[in-house]
Design a protein around this motif. Structure first.
Motif, short mmCIF file in Angstrom:
data_model
loop_
_atom_site.label_atom_id
_atom_site.label_comp_id
_atom_site.label_asym_id
_atom_site.label_seq_id
_atom_site.Cartn_x
_atom_site.Cartn_y
_atom_site.Cartn_z
N PHE A 238 5.99 2.60 10.36
CA PHE A 238 6.59 3.36 9.27
C PHE A 238 6.10 4.79 9.25
O PHE A 238 4.95 5.07 9.57
CB PHE A 238 6.26 2.72 7.92
CG PHE A 238 6.71 1.30 7.81
CD1 PHE A 238 8.06 0.99 7.69
CD2 PHE A 238 5.78 0.27 7.83
CE1 PHE A 238 8.47 -0.32 7.59
CE2 PHE A 238 6.19 -1.05 7.73
CZ PHE A 238 7.54 -1.35 7.61
N CYS A 239 7.00 5.68 8.83
CA CYS A 239 6.58 7.06 8.64
C CYS A 239 5.98 7.15 7.25
O CYS A 239 6.67 7.12 6.24
CB CYS A 239 7.77 8.00 8.75
SG CYS A 239 7.27 9.71 8.54
N ILE A 240 4.66 7.23 7.20
CA ILE A 240 3.93 7.20 5.94
C ILE A 240 3.34 8.58 5.70
O ILE A 240 2.88 9.23 6.62
CB ILE A 240 2.75 6.19 6.05
CG1 ILE A 240 3.25 4.80 6.38
CG2 ILE A 240 1.88 6.25 4.82
CD1 ILE A 240 3.68 3.97 5.25
N GLY A 241 3.32 9.01 4.47
CA GLY A 241 2.58 10.23 4.17
C GLY A 241 3.40 11.24 3.43
O GLY A 241 4.45 11.67 3.88
N LYS A 242 2.93 11.55 2.24
CA LYS A 242 3.62 12.55 1.44
C LYS A 242 3.23 13.92 1.95
O LYS A 242 2.16 14.09 2.48
CB LYS A 242 3.19 12.42 -0.01
CG LYS A 242 3.66 11.15 -0.65
CD LYS A 242 3.62 11.35 -2.15
CE LYS A 242 3.22 10.11 -2.89
NZ LYS A 242 3.09 10.30 -4.30
N PHE B 266 1.15 2.17 10.42
CA PHE B 266 1.43 3.58 10.66
C PHE B 266 2.34 3.79 11.86
O PHE B 266 3.03 4.79 11.95
CB PHE B 266 0.12 4.35 10.83
CG PHE B 266 -0.76 4.29 9.63
CD1 PHE B 266 -0.23 4.48 8.36
CD2 PHE B 266 -2.10 4.01 9.75
CE1 PHE B 266 -1.03 4.40 7.24
CE2 PHE B 266 -2.91 3.94 8.63
CZ PHE B 266 -2.37 4.12 7.37
N ASP C 156 0.81 -1.22 0.00
CA ASP C 156 0.00 0.00 0.00
C ASP C 156 0.84 1.27 0.00
O ASP C 156 0.35 2.34 -0.31
CB ASP C 156 -0.95 0.01 1.22
CG ASP C 156 -2.29 -0.64 0.90
OD1 ASP C 156 -2.65 -0.65 -0.29
OD2 ASP C 156 -2.95 -1.12 1.83
N PHE C 157 2.12 1.16 0.38
CA PHE C 157 2.93 2.38 0.50
C PHE C 157 4.27 2.24 -0.21
O PHE C 157 5.29 2.68 0.29
CB PHE C 157 3.12 2.72 1.99
CG PHE C 157 1.81 2.85 2.72
CD1 PHE C 157 1.02 3.97 2.53
CD2 PHE C 157 1.35 1.84 3.53
CE1 PHE C 157 -0.20 4.09 3.17
CE2 PHE C 157 0.12 1.94 4.17
CZ PHE C 157 -0.66 3.07 3.99
N SER C 158 4.24 1.62 -1.37
CA SER C 158 5.49 1.38 -2.09
C SER C 158 6.12 2.69 -2.56
O SER C 158 7.29 2.75 -2.89
CB SER C 158 5.25 0.47 -3.28
OG SER C 158 4.29 1.03 -4.13
N GLU C 159 5.33 3.78 -2.56
CA GLU C 159 5.86 5.07 -3.01
C GLU C 159 6.59 5.79 -1.89
O GLU C 159 7.24 6.80 -2.11
CB GLU C 159 4.70 5.96 -3.46
CG GLU C 159 4.17 5.60 -4.81
CD GLU C 159 5.22 5.81 -5.89
OE1 GLU C 159 5.46 6.95 -6.27
OE2 GLU C 159 5.80 4.80 -6.34
N GLU C 160 6.42 5.29 -0.68
CA GLU C 160 6.97 6.00 0.46
C GLU C 160 8.43 5.65 0.64
O GLU C 160 8.90 4.60 0.22
CB GLU C 160 6.20 5.62 1.74
CG GLU C 160 4.71 5.86 1.65
CD GLU C 160 4.35 7.32 1.85
OE1 GLU C 160 5.20 8.08 2.32
OE2 GLU C 160 3.20 7.69 1.53
N ASP C 161 9.12 6.53 1.33
CA ASP C 161 10.53 6.33 1.59
C ASP C 161 10.67 5.49 2.87
O ASP C 161 11.08 5.99 3.91
CB ASP C 161 11.16 7.72 1.78
CG ASP C 161 12.67 7.63 1.93
OD1 ASP C 161 13.24 6.63 1.49
OD2 ASP C 161 13.25 8.58 2.50
#
Lengths: 625, 435
Positions: free
Chosen positions: B431-435, B428, B174-179
């Protein structure tokens, strides 16, 4: 002064426009009321459509004849497929869009839609008689009557904008909040609460040193979002860029943390866990030495960019210092400050599955008013609220998508069954039938229903029928065509199928092997000709690879169908069900589930409680018989 | 109202009695009934049949009756089995039914189905509601009982490991775009292997717990004429098997219910295994083989030190006839026994208790709850194994995710509800999620 319509949509955002278009497409006389016609289809947050989980919603809206995918195809300036290297169920398309082009496309659609009128005027009140909605009253005192009203007012209800220690009323930077309507709705038994969201400051792209950032170009080949879409519709394509915050940025933020309204206590609303402000990130993940910032272009005809990842409500001077500490942004000019916004939302457990409020007949809610976030989530609810408002007018059964049918069904069921404590966003992990609910088969799942509802045009219907028939015919050919060991040499077998063939295999059986894809068969000319349509080939490949899991999930779906089919009457009194615990009783009475299946998903429900409910319902129906 | 799954349960009280009744109800009742009896069942006809386990070994003989829907107790297809009311037999039958696809019914479920299908009077509505309520309370009580102590702690530990892996996998989906740094596939593979081992261990421990309720099966094996039947009689403390000095005397499996250290045990004497045997004896030998396959413990009897083969994990080697030997002839790792004089019998009994891994002091909660746990653990284990294979074969990661979702869903039957939102909560936090 009074004007008559059948359905009124209040709000011209993503929920409002989809609702208005759907209702009008179904042949119902519809009015779209908005504070400002210029902001119809406005993207208030970052200029992008899709992404993981969200693109699934977009494709479902598209399959039902909605506007979002089409508009994104016409306005998309950078397209990517996320999770490309993972399996098809989690692949997701994302389009960076030109904000102005997107808005223009939506406005053109709305203006040209038959049965749809637009009027610019703020709504101050709803007309209610005998707990039934009869229409709305605008600021000028104009009365518009209708059988159904859909409220899609976004963050405008009681909106309050925070920048540092300052705050003022507003629905979005530059737009007024709807205070009167909020007060009026607060008088209704709807269960109101506050949520919070935020945006980053915007930046003048000419003042950015892109040489210090990483370039992120779009994908090649470029994907499309709509099933009717075409790469030729895309405007000029551009890149996004990536940079990072650093220790200095974090120190600047920490030093001014007390001035952030979130930490000072000025903001009461709950923000999303997955979209935290930069203040939140620095506090909660103190050990991280950097955070990613995506520099997203706002459009082809503007220099403004959207630095995604540093949403903030810190005072403007701190925002400026923080932004200037980031590589590439040292000398940049901020065009608009970032802010946090608090707004009213209504507990979605007060809604029926058709998105109508339980307390007021004919009043529908869609979008952020229900506690969700995101254009896609809003659009999907708008679509369903518009459809169901039209169905009310037509005096037909509501249209409810099941959890095994669509992400839209998952979202609405989640909202009305479990409520939400933070802005609700779609994730693929929310869908228990994730392997069945894919981007690539949204059309196969929903187009037939859309056709029955009168939501789609002939062109789409014909294209769909062709695709479906072609897949089925080719599938049955693959099932019934057998490759004999004599057809392939040993080397060819090993090369194509991973091992030489010891016995005959049907082509569909061979296709299930991990190393085989439909294109592999091209080598076996005697079994041609083969299909060339990309979407058809994709379906054949996916259906073969996922076959076992499809079967298993379908069995699970069948199993729950019994509960799905057992309807609980609206006026059902749970207190009469013997043996339910008080906790369960209270939850059931609040949620008022429409089927036993929905009841079973309420938190705290036990299998025994479900049994008791079934037995009681059966007993009741037999007493009546 | 058509049910999609098939249920089974003991319809008579537990314990030893003349005859027990096991009911099977649902769409698979007939095929399962015919499989376990290896007979075509005519409607409403009392067949005298043998009951077979899934290895085709005979468990018992008795009556089987098929009631086609809608003229049955539940209104669905029902098959009734009437075996002898011996806990060993009916537990084994129920386990076999589970394997064939009938799950254990929950309390009141037969009545519930009967009512839903219009088989019961409206006046019985309240009684059924009571039954479901008290049944679920009882299940809850026994679940609480079993959720105390070591078992619960271990399930919780497994759950935490599983959640951690799922957190990483779901974050990667779900968060493959996140660092964010998500574990590599190989690391996940390693963790899954460990998880699998832990599950396996817990499963075995839980199985032993269930054993205590069900009792254990011990089979005596060995070459002809090493004194298996003598040892059998000695352990039974009565003459049940015919003892002669002619090799091949025992031609069929002989059974006896005994107790060792308070544990109910089904003791089986088998035909001695040898190659040159005539027809009847061959049949006896093949039955011996299938008994050995399903046994919890095998007692391998020898009468000469040199005839020892390598021993299996669930095997005890007994050197019999020590009354005829010199002390120097004894061998290590074998228990020295004389069935004739009774010497060494006590050590053998102790060894059996140890080998079954059970201490008798821990009384376990009621059977039904525990078997359910076992089933849940098994399904969970199976899902984790499939997930591990997916990792090894580089299948799409969402298939791994699907298996682990199922693994946790099964564990949730023991530990309680776990929603996607709970899982997102872990993501959540981790991981630090969120653009």
């Amino acid at each position: 002064m009074q004007q008559e319509f059948e359905v009124i949509i209040v709000g011209g955002g993503h929920a409002g426009t989809e609702a208005a278009l759907a209702s009008a497409r179904m042949g119902v006389k519809t009015l779209l009321l908005t504070q400002n016609i210029e902001t119809i289809g406005q993207m208030s947050c970052n200029p992008a459509i899709g992404g993981i989980g969200k693109s699934h919603l977009v494709k479902e809206i598209d399959a039902m004849g909605g506007a979002m995918a089409h508009a994104a195809d016409l306005a998309g300036i950078q397209f990517r497929v996320l999770n490309r290297r993972k399996g098809p169920a989690v692949r997701a398309t994302r389009a960076q869009t030109d904000r102005a082009l997107y808005r223009q496309t939506i406005r053109t659609l709305v203006e040209n839609q038959e049965n749809l009128s637009i009027f610019q005027q703020e709504v101050d009140d709803i007309i209610v008689e005998n707990e039934t909605v009869k229409g709305v009253v605008t600021r000028m005192g104009l009365r518009f009557t209708a059988h159904a009203v859909v409220l899609t007012v976004g963050t405008f209800l009681g909106g309050c904008i925070h920048v540092g220690e300052q705050n003022f009323k507003g629905g979005r930077a530059g737009d007024a909040a709807s205070i009167k309507l909020a007060d009026r709705l607060r008088e209704q038994p709807l269960g109101v609460d506050r949520l919070k969201t935020g945006t980053p400051p915007r930046i003048d792209g000419r003042s950015i040193d892109y040489s210090k950032t990483e370039e992120q170009p779009g994908d090649n080949p470029t994907p499309v979002l709509s099933f009717m879409g075409n790469v030729k519709q895309h405007p000029q394509q551009v890149s996004c860029h990536i940079t990072y915050t650093n220790q200095t940025s974090h120190e600047i933020i920490r030093a001014s943390m007390h001035k952030s309204p979130i930490y000072s206590g000025a903001i009461q609303g709950v923000g999303p866990r997955y979209c935290p402000s930069i203040e939140d990130k620095v506090t909660r993940f103190a050990d991280r030495d950097r955070h990613q910032v995506f520099i997203e272009p706002e459009g082809l005809n503007t220099h403004e960019v959207y630095p995604n990842g540093i949403s903030t409500s810190l005072p403007y001077d701190v925002q400026l210092d923080m932004v200037h500490s980031i590589a590439g942004l040292e000398n940049c000019h901020i065009t608009r400050p970032g802010y946090a916004i608090e707004y009213d939302y209504f507990n979605p457990m007060g809604l029926k599955a058709n998105l109508e409020t339980k307390s007021l007949t004919g009043l529908f809610f869609a979008g952020q008013i229900n506690g969700t976030t995101g254009y896609e989530e809003a659009g999907a609810q708008g679509l369903m609220a518009g459809i169901n408002a039209a169905r009310t007018v037509q005096q037909k059964e509501p249209v409810i998508l099941r959890r095994d049918q669509a992400y839209i069904g998952v979202m609405i069921d989640d909202l009305i069954t479990r409520g939400t404590q933070e802005p609700y966003r779609m994730f693929t992990s929310r869908a228990e039938y994730r392997l069945v609910l894919r981007e690539d088969n949204a059309d196969l799942r929903l187009t037939l229903l859309a056709q029955e509802l009168g939501l789609i045009d002939t062109l789409r219907w014909e294209r769909f029928c062709w695709k479906k028939e072609t897949i089925e015919k080719e599938q049955s050919r693959l099932d019934n065509t057998f490759v004999q060991p004599s057809h392939v040499s040993k080397a060819q077998g090993e090369n194509l199928f991973g091992s030489s063939l010891e016995r005959e295999y049907s082509m569909s059986n061979l296709l299930r092997r991990p190393e085989v894809s439909y294109k592999t068969f091209a080598e076996l000319e005697q079994f041609g000709p083969y299909m060339e349509d990309r979407e058809v080939i994709e379906q054949l490949d996916i259906q073969a690879k996922y076959a076992g899991y499809m079967q298993r999930q379908n069995a699970e779906i069948q199993k729950s169908k019994r509960l799905e089919d057992t309807v609980i009457p609206n006026e059902f009194n749970y207190a009469n069900v013997k043996g339910l615990s008080n906790e369960v009783l209270q939850k059931l009475s609040t949620v008022k589930p429409s089927t036993v299946s929905q009841a079973s998903r309420i938190s705290g429900m036990t299998p025994a409680a479900v049994s008791l409910l079934l037995v009681h319902l059966k007993g009741q129906s037999r007493k009546q018989a | 109202m058509e049910s999609t799954d098939t249920i089974c349960a003991l319809a008579t009280p537990t314990g030893n009695a003349g005859v027990a009744v096991i009911r099977i109800s649902g769409p698979l009742a007939l095929p399962i009934g015919e499989q376990i009896t290896d007979k075509r069942l005519k409607p409403r006809y009392a067949h005298f049949v043998s009951f077979y386990d899934h290895h085709k070994a005979t468990l018992d003989e008795g009556i089987a009756i098929y009631f086609p829907k809608p003229n049955s107790f539940t209104g669905e297809d029902v098959v009734e089995l009437h075996p002898h009311a011996n806990p060993y037999i009916y537990q084994h039958l129920l386990t076999t039914l589970n394997k064939l696809g009938a799950r254990l019914a929950i309390a009141g479920e037969f009545s519930e189905r009967a009512f839903l299908n219009g088989k019961m009077d409206l006046t019985q509505l309240e009684a059924i509601a009571d039954l479901i309520t008290s049944g679920s309370e009882q299940a809850a009580r026994s679940a609480v009982l079993s959720m105390q102590g070591k078992f619960s702690k271990q399930v919780q530990e497994i759950l935490q490991q599983l959640i951690l892996i799922r957190t990483h996998i779901e974050a990667s989906l779900d968060f493959s775009e996140e660092d964010i740094e998500v574990e590599t596939r190989s690391k996940m593979g390693e963790e899954l292997t460990i998880l699998n081992q832990t599950l396996e261990k817990l499963f075995i421990a839980a199985q032993q717990g269930v054993q205590l309720q069900k009792g254990a099966t011990i089979v005596l094996t060995g070459r002809p004429n090493v004194g298996k039947s003598s040892l059998f009689n000695a352990l039974c403390a009565e003459d049940r098997a015919i003892v002669t000095n002619i090799p091949g005397t025992t031609r069929d499996v002989v059974r006896a219910d005994i107790q060792i250290g308070g544990l109910p045990i089904q003791l089986l004497d088998t035909a001695g295994i040898r190659e040159q045997a005539e027809l009847v004896e061959q049949e006896g030998i093949s039955r011996a083989h299938s008994a050995i396959e399903t046994a919890d413990l095998i007692i391998h009897v020898v009468d000469k030190p040199q005839s020892i083969l390598t021993s299996k994990s669930n095997e005890i080697i007994v050197l019999n006839k020590i009354d005829l030997m010199d002390a120097t002839e004894t061998i290590r790792d074998a228990i020295q026994v004389s069935a004739k004089t009774g010497e060494g019998l006590k050590q053998l009994q102790d060894q059996i208790t140890i080998a079954l891994g059970i201490t008798i002091q821990n009384q376990e909660p009621p059977f039904s709850a525990r078997i359910r746990h076992l089933e849940a653990l098994k399904r969970s284990k199976h899902a984790v194994q499939t997930a591990t294979q997916h990792i090894q074969h580089s299948s799409p990661i969402e298939l791994v995710a699907e298996e682990l979702r199922l693994a946790q869903q099964s564990l949730a039957e023991i530990t309680g509800d776990f929603t996607p939102d709970d899982l997102l909560d872990y993501v959540f936090r981790e991981f630090c999620i969120g653009k």
